[in-house]
Write a protein that holds these residues in place. Sequence first.
Motif, mmCIF file in Angstrom:
data_model
loop_
_atom_site.group_PDB
_atom_site.id
_atom_site.type_symbol
_atom_site.label_atom_id
_atom_site.label_comp_id
_atom_site.label_asym_id
_atom_site.label_seq_id
_atom_site.Cartn_x
_atom_site.Cartn_y
_atom_site.Cartn_z
ATOM 1 N N MET A 1 0.906 -1.190 -0.103
ATOM 2 C CA MET A 1 -0.100 0.016 -0.126
ATOM 3 C C MET A 1 0.963 1.248 -0.172
ATOM 4 O O MET A 1 0.507 2.132 -0.772
ATOM 5 C CB MET A 1 -0.945 0.101 1.220
ATOM 6 N N ASP B 1 -0.193 6.278 -8.378
ATOM 7 C CA ASP B 1 -1.881 6.526 -8.885
ATOM 8 C C ASP B 1 -2.266 5.458 -9.829
ATOM 9 O O ASP B 1 -3.143 4.854 -9.449
ATOM 10 C CB ASP B 1 -1.786 7.793 -9.542
ATOM 11 N N PRO B 2 -1.206 5.174 -10.917
ATOM 12 C CA PRO B 2 -2.068 4.105 -11.898
ATOM 13 C C PRO B 2 -2.134 2.880 -11.289
ATOM 14 O O PRO B 2 -2.762 1.917 -11.645
ATOM 15 C CB PRO B 2 -0.865 4.060 -13.168
ATOM 16 N N LEU C 1 -2.546 2.081 -8.308
ATOM 17 C CA LEU C 1 -3.895 1.992 -7.192
ATOM 18 C C LEU C 1 -4.980 1.840 -8.035
ATOM 19 O O LEU C 1 -5.971 1.101 -7.731
ATOM 20 C CB LEU C 1 -3.971 3.566 -6.484
ATOM 21 N N ASN C 2 -5.039 2.495 -9.370
ATOM 22 C CA ASN C 2 -6.168 2.122 -10.099
ATOM 23 C C ASN C 2 -6.309 0.783 -10.597
ATOM 24 O O ASN C 2 -7.415 0.178 -10.403
ATOM 25 C CB ASN C 2 -6.262 3.029 -11.312
ATOM 26 N N VAL D 1 -7.439 -1.412 -7.383
ATOM 27 C CA VAL D 1 -9.097 -1.177 -7.181
ATOM 28 C C VAL D 1 -9.526 -2.002 -8.130
ATOM 29 O O VAL D 1 -10.698 -2.827 -7.849
ATOM 30 C CB VAL D 1 -9.240 0.417 -7.112
ATOM 31 N N SER D 2 -9.291 -1.897 -9.429
ATOM 32 C CA SER D 2 -10.144 -2.531 -10.430
ATOM 33 C C SER D 2 -9.970 -4.146 -10.137
ATOM 34 O O SER D 2 -10.804 -4.627 -10.390
ATOM 35 C CB SER D 2 -9.405 -2.446 -12.013
ATOM 36 N N GLN E 1 -12.363 -5.016 -7.221
ATOM 37 C CA GLN E 1 -13.811 -4.780 -7.476
ATOM 38 C C GLN E 1 -14.714 -5.907 -7.593
ATOM 39 O O GLN E 1 -15.587 -5.767 -7.027
ATOM 40 C CB GLN E 1 -13.783 -3.760 -8.746
ATOM 41 N N GLU F 1 -15.669 -7.579 -4.301
ATOM 42 C CA GLU F 1 -16.230 -6.393 -3.158
ATOM 43 C C GLU F 1 -17.562 -6.917 -2.522
ATOM 44 O O GLU F 1 -17.534 -6.908 -1.461
ATOM 45 C CB GLU F 1 -15.925 -5.396 -3.417
ATOM 46 N N PRO F 2 -18.472 -7.094 -3.476
ATOM 47 C CA PRO F 2 -19.721 -7.744 -2.686
ATOM 48 C C PRO F 2 -19.694 -8.908 -1.949
ATOM 49 O O PRO F 2 -20.324 -8.867 -0.937
ATOM 50 C CB PRO F 2 -20.592 -7.799 -3.975
ATOM 51 N N SER G 1 -15.125 1.626 5.252
ATOM 52 C CA SER G 1 -15.139 2.961 4.894
ATOM 53 C C SER G 1 -13.877 3.397 5.792
ATOM 54 O O SER G 1 -13.018 3.945 5.477
ATOM 55 C CB SER G 1 -16.207 3.692 5.173
ATOM 56 N N GLY H 1 -10.336 2.115 4.902
ATOM 57 C CA GLY H 1 -9.877 2.514 3.658
ATOM 58 C C GLY H 1 -9.479 3.941 3.695
ATOM 59 O O GLY H 1 -8.338 4.537 3.206
ATOM 60 N N SER H 2 -10.223 4.804 4.437
ATOM 61 C CA SER H 2 -10.238 6.227 4.377
ATOM 62 C C SER H 2 -10.497 6.828 5.961
ATOM 63 O O SER H 2 -11.566 6.981 6.161
ATOM 64 C CB SER H 2 -11.157 6.928 3.555
ATOM 65 N N ASP I 1 -4.824 12.027 -13.639
ATOM 66 C CA ASP I 1 -5.256 11.661 -11.966
ATOM 67 C C ASP I 1 -5.596 12.874 -11.317
ATOM 68 O O ASP I 1 -6.436 13.099 -10.729
ATOM 69 C CB ASP I 1 -4.302 10.573 -11.348
ATOM 70 N N GLU J 1 -15.532 0.140 -12.159
ATOM 71 C CA GLU J 1 -14.083 0.141 -11.368
ATOM 72 C C GLU J 1 -13.395 1.695 -11.450
ATOM 73 O O GLU J 1 -12.769 1.698 -10.484
ATOM 74 C CB GLU J 1 -13.137 -1.041 -12.066
ATOM 75 N N GLU K 1 -14.744 3.388 -8.283
ATOM 76 C CA GLU K 1 -13.997 2.984 -7.218
ATOM 77 C C GLU K 1 -12.669 3.503 -7.079
ATOM 78 O O GLU K 1 -12.101 3.791 -6.044
ATOM 79 C CB GLU K 1 -14.030 1.536 -7.062
ATOM 80 N N ALA K 2 -12.006 3.648 -8.265
ATOM 81 C CA ALA K 2 -10.394 3.806 -8.292
ATOM 82 C C ALA K 2 -10.397 5.376 -7.641
ATOM 83 O O ALA K 2 -9.558 5.727 -6.940
ATOM 84 C CB ALA K 2 -10.024 3.702 -9.639
ATOM 85 N N PHE L 1 -9.305 4.476 -0.734
ATOM 86 C CA PHE L 1 -8.119 4.814 0.163
ATOM 87 C C PHE L 1 -8.192 6.395 0.441
ATOM 88 O O PHE L 1 -8.837 7.232 0.484
ATOM 89 C CB PHE L 1 -7.030 4.198 -0.448
ATOM 90 N N ARG M 1 -7.494 8.602 -1.355
ATOM 91 C CA ARG M 1 -7.959 9.772 -2.047
ATOM 92 C C ARG M 1 -9.348 10.249 -1.591
ATOM 93 O O ARG M 1 -9.971 11.497 -1.835
ATOM 94 C CB ARG M 1 -8.329 9.144 -3.621
ATOM 95 N N ASP N 1 -10.045 10.527 1.628
ATOM 96 C CA ASP N 1 -9.721 11.216 2.745
ATOM 97 C C ASP N 1 -10.138 12.836 2.565
ATOM 98 O O ASP N 1 -10.527 13.516 3.126
ATOM 99 C CB ASP N 1 -8.253 11.189 3.482
ATOM 100 N N ARG O 1 -19.230 9.792 4.179
ATOM 101 C CA ARG O 1 -18.993 8.652 4.315
ATOM 102 C C ARG O 1 -20.014 7.745 4.022
ATOM 103 O O ARG O 1 -20.008 6.795 3.002
ATOM 104 C CB ARG O 1 -18.561 8.337 5.628
ATOM 105 N N LEU P 1 -21.398 0.722 -3.173
ATOM 106 C CA LEU P 1 -22.254 -0.644 -3.124
ATOM 107 C C LEU P 1 -23.692 -0.399 -2.737
ATOM 108 O O LEU P 1 -24.007 -0.407 -1.571
ATOM 109 C CB LEU P 1 -21.295 -1.449 -2.148
#
Lengths: 188, 240
Positions: free
Chosen positions: A90, A95-96, A98-99, A102-103, A106, A109-110, A152, A155-156, B76, B134, B137-138, B142, B144, B146, B178, B186
């Motif tokens: 992590m 940036d790319p 992270l994209n 996350v993809s 995804q 995730e559910p 949530s 993650g943040s 980005d 996707e 979400e990207a 994380f 981003r 915040d 949030r 979701l």
Amino acid sequence: MRAGIRCVERKGLQGLSIEDVAQEAGVSRTTIYRYFPGGRAQMVEETATWEVARFWRRLARAVADLPTLEERLVRGLELGSQIIKRSTIMANLMDPELNELVSALQPAEPIVHQVIRDYLAELLADEAAAGRLRDGIDLRQAADYLTRMMISFLGSPAGWDLTDADQTRRLVRREFLGGIVRPTVAPA
Amino acid sequence: MVSGGSTPGGPIAEPAQADAGVDVAALMSPAELRVADALLRCVARWGMAKTTVEDVAKEAGISRATVYRLFPSGKDAIVRASIQAQVARLVAVISDELAATSNLEDCLVAALVESTRFITENHAFSYLRAHEPESVEAYLAFDRLDGIFGLAGSLVSGSLGRFLPDDEAYEVGVWCARLVVSYLILPSDDVDLAAPDSARAVVRTYLLPALIDQQAINPTHPRPDPVVNDGPTESNPEEP
């Protein structure tokens, strides 16, 4: 997969190639393709999902002996944020990358959400049996709410220092459980 | 709420959101905003993956070199600026609704409902949700997020501040942001924050009791930045 994770830790996600992983794992490229017929994309997706599952299992194990839902949530948030902070993957993500990560995560995730929700629903049922929940709480919906908050915040955290026990406890009592668990001291 | 300019499903005219000026302008220069908005139009047309810095420059009517001067790290950074601008607009658009509420519950419900609606009605967002989930979400992942949460919290705390102490208003603003993001990422079968009844149930079940009883729950009140806490308990009686 372990070899894949070691490669990502060293070189970052973008530098990840089937060759590197094969070399790291000491097997041939063909073997890797046998496990991951979809190639690199499939390897990234499955490895990332596997890591996520491992992360949550670790949290569940760490809190298993704690007596109340509150204690478990506080400890889970603390430990989870420590693991995320320490994670070299992590920390080194650009940036790319992270994209891409996350993809990759995804689709799972559910399912992750559902597994955590079912786990929390069981804990809530215990709390209900102990008479600690407010009246009229729907266990499944409350578990869904707590799952969202947990994911949530890990993650943040947005300004909360979850490695600080006092802050985390205050957060859990208020934003997580404030509406779910009975106040410990009766309101005046 | 996008002030008449955009009918859902209509031609992809950039949402003619009347900039309530101040907020967006405080975040970035007019040139940066022009680029940020151009990106949204491109994304609404053909998605995030296919949108290049070149496209954005063309759409904004400025040179590629200028775009890179404004946003050295490229796409980005432009995306982040677009999101910031939209958050500021969102708050500007809903602040009237929030100001019209007369109690904390209504204010929280309005914040959840109006922001969920604002975001789902955005063309760029709806394109991405339908075709490239996707990438939504990207950009909501994380650290981003915040920044987005912090921005939303501070912008909305003005409205919530009528009912709560300042630092608490900020926290609760972030809490609302949030929840909105969680249900956008979701969706749930049980909760639809765009529907007032559903949002009210969430507010009543999870938010209000925590805000009303917090003195009783946590008398010591440890918090990141200590607040002056006056009264012994809130006077609001607990909801049955």
